[in-house]
Design an enzyme around this catalytic site. Sequence first.
Site, PDB file in Angstrom:
ATOM      1  N   LYS A 177      38.804  30.856  51.199  1.00 12.92           N
ATOM      2  CA  LYS A 177      39.300  29.874  50.234  1.00 12.92           C
ATOM      3  C   LYS A 177      40.164  30.599  49.219  1.00 12.92           C
ATOM      4  O   LYS A 177      39.658  31.330  48.367  1.00 12.92           O
ATOM      5  CB  LYS A 177      38.171  29.143  49.507  1.00 12.92           C
ATOM      6  CG  LYS A 177      38.697  27.892  48.781  1.00 12.92           C
ATOM      7  CD  LYS A 177      37.840  27.454  47.615  1.00 12.92           C
ATOM      8  CE  LYS A 177      38.155  28.187  46.332  1.00 12.92           C
ATOM      9  NZ  LYS A 177      39.544  27.915  45.804  1.00 12.92           N
ATOM     10  N   GLU A 252      33.652  41.549  43.480  1.00 10.91           N
ATOM     11  CA  GLU A 252      34.569  42.405  42.718  1.00 10.91           C
ATOM     12  C   GLU A 252      35.088  41.553  41.581  1.00 10.91           C
ATOM     13  O   GLU A 252      35.835  40.596  41.780  1.00 10.91           O
ATOM     14  CB  GLU A 252      35.704  42.904  43.619  1.00 10.91           C
ATOM     15  CG  GLU A 252      36.466  44.067  43.013  1.00 10.91           C
ATOM     16  CD  GLU A 252      37.836  43.661  42.504  1.00 10.91           C
ATOM     17  OE1 GLU A 252      38.008  43.692  41.267  1.00 10.91           O
ATOM     18  OE2 GLU A 252      38.703  43.317  43.318  1.00 10.91           O
ATOM     19  N   CYS A 286      42.937  43.271  37.898  1.00 13.72           N
ATOM     20  CA  CYS A 286      41.585  43.556  37.403  1.00 13.72           C
ATOM     21  C   CYS A 286      41.428  45.029  37.044  1.00 13.72           C
ATOM     22  O   CYS A 286      40.589  45.396  36.226  1.00 13.72           O
ATOM     23  CB  CYS A 286      40.542  43.142  38.447  1.00 13.72           C
ATOM     24  SG  CYS A 286      40.817  43.839  40.086  1.00 13.72           S
ATOM     25  N   GLU A 382      38.246  40.869  28.633  1.00 14.92           N
ATOM     26  CA  GLU A 382      39.322  40.976  29.617  1.00 14.92           C
ATOM     27  C   GLU A 382      40.380  39.919  29.325  1.00 14.92           C
ATOM     28  O   GLU A 382      40.112  38.724  29.376  1.00 14.92           O
ATOM     29  CB  GLU A 382      38.780  40.795  31.030  1.00 14.92           C
ATOM     30  CG  GLU A 382      39.862  40.970  32.089  1.00 14.92           C
ATOM     31  CD  GLU A 382      39.355  40.798  33.502  1.00 14.92           C
ATOM     32  OE1 GLU A 382      39.784  41.566  34.380  1.00 14.92           O
ATOM     33  OE2 GLU A 382      38.529  39.888  33.734  1.00 14.92           O
TER      34      GLU A 382
END
Length: 482
Positions: A177, A252, A286, A382
């Site tokens: 997906k 992750e 990331c 983040e």
Amino acid sequence: MSDLQFFGHIIDNEEVESLDGGRFDVWNPWTREVWAQAAEGSAADADRAVTSARKAFDEGPWPRLGRTERAAAIHRLADLMQERTAEIARLDSTNMGKPFEQAKHDVARSVWNFRFFADHQRDHCGEVYPMDSGHHCYSEFGPAGVVAAISPWNFPLMMASWKIAPAIAWGNTCIIKPSEDTPASVTYLGRLAVEAGFPPGVLNVLNGHGAPAGSSITGDDRVDRVTFTGSSQTGKLVMASAATHLAPVSLELGGKGANLVFADADLDNAVYWAVEAIFRNAGQICLAGSRLFVQDEIYDEFMARFVAAAEALTIGDPFDPATRFSALASRRHFEKVASYVAAAQELGGRIHTGGVAQDGSWVVRPTIIDGLALDAAPYCEEIFGPVCVVNRFGTEDEVVHLANDTRYGLNAMLFTENLSRAHRVAARLKAGTVWVNCFFIRDLRTPFGGVGDSGVGREGGNFSREFFTEPKAVVMQIDRKG
């Protein structure tokens, strides 16, 4: 009749609409226009995809192929990807604003993912365990079953291939997906798998949002493995969903990478990689080096060079060959990143360069900030954009403490010409990957993943083999008794 491109689900080797006919718009972030539509997956569509993958694993030929034959099929897919590099790259550039040259590089990396894992499973052996008791013991690695994979929007094709390639190489079937923001290139990959001659159900593409499409596949008890890349908050939901049927997960997740520049670093090299680490892909990585620590003795000189290099980046249309930097991937994400820049100013941060573009675009210019407190949100959280927060440090112990003072632990970088310091500091940093005097250099044999809020598990090489297979010990009697 709409003249927009359409990206359906790929289920059982057919591209299909959603059962209820649902669609959603797909945006071009540079032009801020809808350029395509994709099928909006429902729980029923997810059921259809899992059913296809389950049947292909339980009854189909794919898990039962010889390793050489399976490798050959995957190489055929890689060949098609390589031939269509420009076409695939154009989809990612249009879909998420990635500069075209960078998108072509991502296609090449994706091709390598498939080729590497095709060969890795073909050539890999189990282990033999000598026994003194008149027995012989060995291990083998059979496919785990059906894999549900959810990939992010920042590297649409490349991160999907990182999950699909080892899963199918080891004989599993897969439902991928892609992010609802970037369905185009992954759907195209599904089309190529059909063209390459994959049996029905081996690779299914389910488009749609996290709920109900994503949650329906992760929570389905017919799914044997779940692999996800995305935010830490969503990762917790994925893990909880998979836990309802005890499916192993590989996550992750987010990062807040530390970049340590010592006074003895090669400054030209350190500045080059500092720019790449936070401004490549408009900071939507990331692994981004979003917390930069520079030793006192070189702070002013480094900052002058860093700011100049950031200001030299060409911002523009992703298809302009001169462009190094373009819009953020969606309006929602642009607004998030812009809010952090505004917060940094309100909290007393000094913006050396960058800031939010004032032309109505979804562009946040390469932004460099210092002067923030260590508990300020732009420093701790983040941002996932082209925003670098810089701090001074004096000693090695101080900077190691600062680097490790985060709930994330995906990666770190350090720049020094002192060999002993390089090894010593790398060992002390709490991160899944540490780059010394470089960034984003990958060897697909190595473990990839993070600690803390950056994820669970590792993938790559044998680590992917361990996750996507069911290791089995076989013990045989050699000496008969009696």
